[in-house]
Write a protein that holds these residues in place. Structure first.
Motif, PDB file in Angstrom:
ATOM      1  N   GLN A   1       1.872   6.582  -6.815  1.00 24.08           N
ATOM      2  CA  GLN A   1       0.842   7.522  -7.262  1.00 24.08           C
ATOM      3  C   GLN A   1       1.287   8.963  -7.032  1.00 24.08           C
ATOM      4  O   GLN A   1       1.056   9.834  -7.880  1.00 24.08           O
ATOM      5  CB  GLN A   1      -0.487   7.254  -6.532  1.00 24.08           C
ATOM      6  CG  GLN A   1      -1.152   5.967  -6.938  1.00 24.08           C
ATOM      7  CD  GLN A   1      -1.592   5.984  -8.392  1.00 24.08           C
ATOM      8  OE1 GLN A   1      -1.888   7.014  -8.970  1.00 24.08           O
ATOM      9  NE2 GLN A   1      -1.631   4.794  -8.984  1.00 24.08           N
ATOM     10  N   LYS A   2       1.928   9.205  -5.893  1.00 22.29           N
ATOM     11  CA  LYS A   2       2.412  10.551  -5.588  1.00 22.29           C
ATOM     12  C   LYS A   2       3.491  10.969  -6.583  1.00 22.29           C
ATOM     13  O   LYS A   2       3.476  12.093  -7.094  1.00 22.29           O
ATOM     14  CB  LYS A   2       2.959  10.597  -4.165  1.00 22.29           C
ATOM     15  CG  LYS A   2       3.462  11.943  -3.750  1.00 22.29           C
ATOM     16  CD  LYS A   2       3.983  11.923  -2.323  1.00 22.29           C
ATOM     17  CE  LYS A   2       4.581  13.264  -1.942  1.00 22.29           C
ATOM     18  NZ  LYS A   2       5.221  13.219  -0.632  1.00 22.29           N
TER      19      LYS A   2
ATOM     20  N   GLU B   1       0.826  -1.204   0.000  1.00 18.77           N
ATOM     21  CA  GLU B   1       0.000   0.000   0.000  1.00 18.77           C
ATOM     22  C   GLU B   1       0.858   1.251   0.000  1.00 18.77           C
ATOM     23  O   GLU B   1       0.564   2.214  -0.718  1.00 18.77           O
ATOM     24  CB  GLU B   1      -0.942  -0.009   1.212  1.00 18.77           C
ATOM     25  CG  GLU B   1      -2.036  -1.056   1.122  1.00 18.77           C
ATOM     26  CD  GLU B   1      -2.825  -1.192   2.414  1.00 18.77           C
ATOM     27  OE1 GLU B   1      -2.492  -0.496   3.404  1.00 18.77           O
ATOM     28  OE2 GLU B   1      -3.767  -1.988   2.423  1.00 18.77           O
ATOM     29  N   GLU B   2       1.932   1.236   0.804  1.00 15.00           N
ATOM     30  CA  GLU B   2       2.838   2.384   0.856  1.00 15.00           C
ATOM     31  C   GLU B   2       3.533   2.570  -0.490  1.00 15.00           C
ATOM     32  O   GLU B   2       3.675   3.697  -0.979  1.00 15.00           O
ATOM     33  CB  GLU B   2       3.878   2.190   1.967  1.00 15.00           C
ATOM     34  CG  GLU B   2       4.885   3.312   2.076  1.00 15.00           C
ATOM     35  CD  GLU B   2       4.286   4.629   2.526  1.00 15.00           C
ATOM     36  OE1 GLU B   2       4.950   5.660   2.346  1.00 15.00           O
ATOM     37  OE2 GLU B   2       3.169   4.653   3.068  1.00 15.00           O
TER      38      GLU B   2
ATOM     39  N   GLU C   1       2.395   1.674  -3.438  1.00 13.21           N
ATOM     40  CA  GLU C   1       1.404   2.188  -4.387  1.00 13.21           C
ATOM     41  C   GLU C   1       1.134   3.673  -4.133  1.00 13.21           C
ATOM     42  O   GLU C   1       1.019   4.464  -5.081  1.00 13.21           O
ATOM     43  CB  GLU C   1       0.102   1.396  -4.286  1.00 13.21           C
ATOM     44  CG  GLU C   1      -0.956   1.828  -5.256  1.00 13.21           C
ATOM     45  CD  GLU C   1      -0.568   1.685  -6.714  1.00 13.21           C
ATOM     46  OE1 GLU C   1      -1.134   2.421  -7.544  1.00 13.21           O
ATOM     47  OE2 GLU C   1       0.310   0.864  -7.039  1.00 13.21           O
ATOM     48  N   ARG C   2       1.068   4.075  -2.852  1.00 17.46           N
ATOM     49  CA  ARG C   2       0.842   5.479  -2.523  1.00 17.46           C
ATOM     50  C   ARG C   2       2.007   6.341  -3.011  1.00 17.46           C
ATOM     51  O   ARG C   2       1.812   7.407  -3.614  1.00 17.46           O
ATOM     52  CB  ARG C   2       0.664   5.648  -1.016  1.00 17.46           C
ATOM     53  CG  ARG C   2       0.238   7.048  -0.594  1.00 17.46           C
ATOM     54  CD  ARG C   2       0.201   7.209   0.909  1.00 17.46           C
ATOM     55  NE  ARG C   2       1.485   7.041   1.550  1.00 17.46           N
ATOM     56  CZ  ARG C   2       2.473   7.941   1.530  1.00 17.46           C
ATOM     57  NH1 ARG C   2       2.320   9.082   0.901  1.00 17.46           N
ATOM     58  NH2 ARG C   2       3.607   7.708   2.150  1.00 17.46           N
TER      59      ARG C   2
END
Length: 191
Positions: A125-126, A118-119, A121-122
């Motif tokens: 995306q950022k 999740e981190e 992917e975050r």
């Protein structure tokens, strides 16, 4: 040779009178039968003692394991909660080789992996959003520098004082004028 007068002093050279053939004079046939009973009893007693010792060792190991489990549960506060909500049992069903402690660590590794994904992917995306914003800013800056960098005396696209665009029919039409300009820009750029 002199013969002894006392019957107890008589030599015992052969079988005693009334003894079974093949037995020695000093052995009692009743005791010989009890020897097998005693050896049987001794073997059974040895087996019973060994079974009791194994049982005692198993109980000691179980007690020691229970003590270690209590100490582990005290050091890891979420262990009991995971056991009660069935998360550990689910991990054990997934992998039957795991005991409760192994299932606990497998659960935490899976949770850490999911959080890491999740981190990742975050962050991706950022970075993608920042890259898009930077590209758009460079594009705007390039457009602005083209508009601001042109000398004021030269005709610019869309200006009314451009003779080619004021009367494009004299220069072959709008398309011919624009094609000539594109060719000039390529030539100036070295392409």
């Amino acid at each position: 040779m002199e013969q002894p007068t006392h019957p107890a002093a008589a030599p015992t050279a052969g079988p005693a009178p009334g003894a079974a053939p093949g037995t020695e004079a000093g052995t009692d046939p009743g005791i010989a039968g009890l020897e097998s009973v005693f050896s049987d009893l001794e073997a059974r007693l040895d087996a019973l003692i060994e079974a009791r010792l194994e049982n005692l060792e198993a109980r000691r190991a179980a007690s020691q394991r229970a003590e270690l489990a209590q100490r582990f549960a005290a050091e890891h506060p979420d262990f009991e909660a995971l056991r009660e909500n069935g998360a550990l049992a689910a991990r054990q069903r997934e992998n039957p080789l795991l005991d409760e402690v192994g299932a606990y660590f497998a659960h935490h590794l899976a949770e850490a992996g999911k959080a890491n994904q999740e981190e990742t992917e975050r962050v991706r995306q950022k970075a993608l959003a920042e890259g898009e914003a930077a590209a758009m800013e460079r594009l705007r800056a390039r457009r602005g520098s083209v508009a601001l960098g042109a000398p004021s005396g030269t005709p610019q696209r869309g200006r009314a004082d451009d003779p080619q665009l004021e009367a494009p029919d004299r220069f072959g039409g709008v398309h011919a004028v624009l094609a000539a300009r594109m060719a000039a820009r390529r030539r100036d750029a070295g392409l």
